[in-house]
Design an enzyme around this catalytic site. Structure first.
Site, PDB file in Angstrom:
ATOM      1  N   ASP A 219      76.804  41.799  68.291  1.00  0.00           N
ATOM      2  CA  ASP A 219      75.785  42.762  67.889  1.00  0.00           C
ATOM      3  C   ASP A 219      75.931  43.115  66.403  1.00  0.00           C
ATOM      4  O   ASP A 219      77.047  43.311  65.908  1.00  0.00           O
ATOM      5  CB  ASP A 219      75.963  44.028  68.746  1.00  0.00           C
ATOM      6  CG  ASP A 219      74.817  45.002  68.607  1.00  0.00           C
ATOM      7  OD1 ASP A 219      73.669  44.601  68.877  1.00  0.00           O
ATOM      8  OD2 ASP A 219      75.052  46.170  68.238  1.00  0.00           O
ATOM      9  N   GLU A 270      91.301  29.139  69.742  1.00  0.00           N
ATOM     10  CA  GLU A 270      92.432  29.078  70.682  1.00  0.00           C
ATOM     11  C   GLU A 270      91.961  28.946  72.129  1.00  0.00           C
ATOM     12  O   GLU A 270      92.760  28.721  73.033  1.00  0.00           O
ATOM     13  CB  GLU A 270      93.294  30.347  70.562  1.00  0.00           C
ATOM     14  CG  GLU A 270      94.008  30.475  69.236  1.00  0.00           C
ATOM     15  CD  GLU A 270      94.767  31.793  69.165  1.00  0.00           C
ATOM     16  OE1 GLU A 270      95.287  32.260  70.201  1.00  0.00           O
ATOM     17  OE2 GLU A 270      94.802  32.377  68.068  1.00  0.00           O
TER      18      GLU A 270
HETATM   19  C1  NOJ Z   1      70.927  45.305  68.332  1.00  0.00           C
HETATM   20  C2  NOJ Z   1      70.693  45.383  69.797  1.00  0.00           C
HETATM   21  O1  NOJ Z   1      70.031  44.222  70.227  1.00  0.00           O
HETATM   22  C3  NOJ Z   1      69.879  46.632  70.023  1.00  0.00           C
HETATM   23  O2  NOJ Z   1      69.419  46.712  71.341  1.00  0.00           O
HETATM   24  C4  NOJ Z   1      70.713  47.817  69.647  1.00  0.00           C
HETATM   25  O3  NOJ Z   1      69.927  48.991  69.744  1.00  0.00           O
HETATM   26  C5  NOJ Z   1      71.235  47.698  68.219  1.00  0.00           C
HETATM   27  N1  NOJ Z   1      71.744  46.393  67.928  1.00  0.00           N
HETATM   28  C6  NOJ Z   1      72.333  48.687  67.958  1.00  0.00           C
HETATM   29  O4  NOJ Z   1      73.502  48.307  68.649  1.00  0.00           O
END
Ligand code: NOJ
Ligand code: CA
Length: 544
Positions: A219, A270
């Site tokens: 993310d 790894e």
């Molecule tokens: C991207 C994620 O796909 C989204 O759903 C989220 O709100 C934001 N990152 C923050 O983590």
């Protein structure tokens, strides 16, 4: 039938080079990855919330469909402020979803079916309920405080940064300090300049890799590090989720972040067969591709198609520029047409019958392109964006903008599995799903579509089967060309050529071809000895 004749596939395009065919390709280079929005996929225990037991029970569906792997949106204990992207404990499972043994059982069952499991990891921010942030609130001088971005009390926030969910990126603590959150206030940003943060995430990676997962979707992989001086961004801006550029130069894409991916890559090395796929929402695809250099993440998601309107210049540019940018670093493109952050494609492409025909054609295109394809749960059913009543909405984007921005709830509504009143999402019919499912969604149910050879689901399944048989699809090289409303992607691999031809216009076209039509996205395709007649908003695969 009146039709315009086009010589599809003759214009020059940029070849995308891949390793020599005799070299064995790692699975992720051409995988079809199914994105499971866990909360909305299948409820195993009847509380109206999707969970790991529900997902486990539905693995045979994913195997039947023919995908290679699943990526599961965050399953961790969370503050619930942003659909699980506000993590309280990275090495545990939210009790709503199950426990760690359920992840292990899921991985084992999936493996039996030839499916890999990819988890979501959220390194840019934690929940405000994370023990580190709690400690930092209680004591400004504790070691945990330096793992976030705090600033002393002052009238104005430390800089002009904006939250992607609306409003300033700084909020106050009860004792008047400022803290940074590029998303919701419940998601304080971590300070990656504190080495403890990096060490702790390495532990998290190993914790899950030791349980047999095949990697992570990362993310906000373009975040983590901020400008060292926290300087102002150049001017006024109102950020949205995708397509960040120079207007946010101080906030994202700092050079130091690439060292994180080098370290994570060496951890994955790894564990053979594992991979990292980054969420990199920068506007410049060349910058996005840099996150997938050979010693960084294996892939970074390419979001340009998510933002492309239904016309040939937009699609050709999205495809051509991704092939070029990723080709330059030797990484495959990871194509995305839908996810949990964007309106469903049926709706984006115009809604109704037209939107559905276009979404079907887009799926046929997606599954032809060289690289990996990410399919968002429910797109294989042709789900439209759902209407969610305001009082049921949960997305912080909706809540923080006082309804000015609709937010993402409409693409996160539970899956319809059968045509009963509860659509088979929960074992108990009376269970109330966490987001209301529109009554008319029964028509989209999996149970109905499996019996209908003309359904969207049948189309995806057929497409996946044909893709698996033809090395030209998903692997190899491709060129993209346009001729008016006709988009052609010419894919070569395994000594064969397959053209994916999409008629994006409102009139039928005749495509010159003496080849074999392998797949058609909708009805009305007519083949003669020399040509294929393609109705509007229809795509075909032709083996030449
Ligand atoms: C991207 C994620 O796909 C989204 O759903 C989220 O709100 C934001 N990152 C923050 O983590
Ligand atoms: Ca449940």
């Amino acid at each position: 039938m009146s039709a315009r004749l086009v010589a599809a596939g003759t214009a020059a395009g940029q070849p995308w080079s891949s390793p020599a065919p005799e070299q064995e390709q790692p699975w992720w280079r051409s995988a079809v990855v199914y994105q499971v929005y866990l909360r909305s996929f299948a409820d195993g225990n009847g509380d109206g919330i999707g969970d790991l037991a529900g997902l486990r029970a539905r693995l045979p569906y994913l195997s039947w469909l023919g995908v290679d792997a699943l990526w599961i949106n965050p399953h961790y204990p969370s503050g619930g402020a942003d659909g699980g992207y506000d993590v309280v404990d990275y090495r545990a499972v939210d009790p709503e979803y199950g426990d760690v043994s359920d992840v292990e059982a899921l991985v084992a069952d999936a493996r039996q079916l030839g499916l890999r499991v990819v988890l979501d990891v959220v390194p840019n921010h934690t929940s405000d309920r994370h023990p580190w942030f709690r400690a930092a609130l209680a004591d400004p001088d504790c070691p945990e405080a330096s793992r976030y971005h705090f600033a002393p009390p002052s009238e104005e926030p430390p800089n002009n940064w904006r939250s992607l969910f609306g409003g300033p990126a700084w909020s106050r603590t009860p004792d008047g300090r400022w803290y940074l959150h590029l998303f919701a206030p419940e998601q304080p940003d971590l300070n990656w300049r504190d080495p403890v943060v990096a060490d702790d995430f390495e532990r998290t990676l190993r914790f899950w890799l030791d349980r047999g997962v095949s990697g992570f979707r990362v993310d906000v992989a373009y975040g983590l590090y901020k400008d060292a001086g926290l300087r102002d961004n150049p001017g006024e801006y109102s950020p949205t989720l995708f397509g960040h550029g120079p207007e946010q130069a101080m906030t994202w894409n700092q050079p130091e972040v690439h060292d994180v991916w080098r370290r994570w890559r060496s951890v994955c090395d790894e564990y053979p067969g594992t991979m990292l796929v980054g969420e990199v929402c920068l506007a410049d695809l060349d910058e996005v591709a840099l996150y997938s250099r050979p010693d960084e993440m294996h892939q970074s998601l390419s979001f340009r198609l998510l933002k492309s309107k239904w016309d040939t210049p937009a699609f050709a540019d999205a495809i051509g520029s991704a092939l070029e940018a990723f080709g330059r670093v030797g990484a495959p493109v990871s194509w995305v047409l839908g996810n949990h952050d964007k309106d469903r494609m049926v709706t984006r492409f115009g809604g109704g019958e037209t939107g559905l025909a276009r979404a079907r054609a887009a799926a046929v295109l997606l599954l032809a392109l060289p690289g990996s394809a990410y399919v968002y749960a429910g797109d294989e059913l042709g789900l439209p964006q759902a209407h969610v009543p305001d009082e049921a909405r949960r997305d912080p984007i909706f809540l923080r903008s006082n309804g000015a921005r609709a937010g993402r709830d409409g693409c996160r509504v539970p899956m319809p599995w059968n045509a009963t009143a509860g659509v088979g999402f929960s074992p108990a019919r009376a269970a109330k799903p966490w987001l209301p499912v529109p009554a008319e969604w029964r028509q989209h149910a999996v149970s109905r579509q499996t019996r209908d050879s003309g359904s969207v689901l049948s189309l995806y399944r057929r497409a996946l089967a044909v893709r698996a048989e033809h090395p030209a699809l998903g692997t190899g090289e491709a060129t993209v060309a346009t001729d008016g409303d006709v988009l052609t992607v010419t894919c070569t691999g395994g000594g064969r050529t397959v053209r994916c031809v999409v008629n994006m216009g409102g009139e039928s076209v005749l495509v010159r071809s003496s080849g074999q039509v392998l797949l058609e996205s909708g009805p009305g395709v007519h083949t003669s000895a020399r040509s294929v007649a393609l109705p509007p908003d229809t795509a075909v695969w032709i083996a030449d």
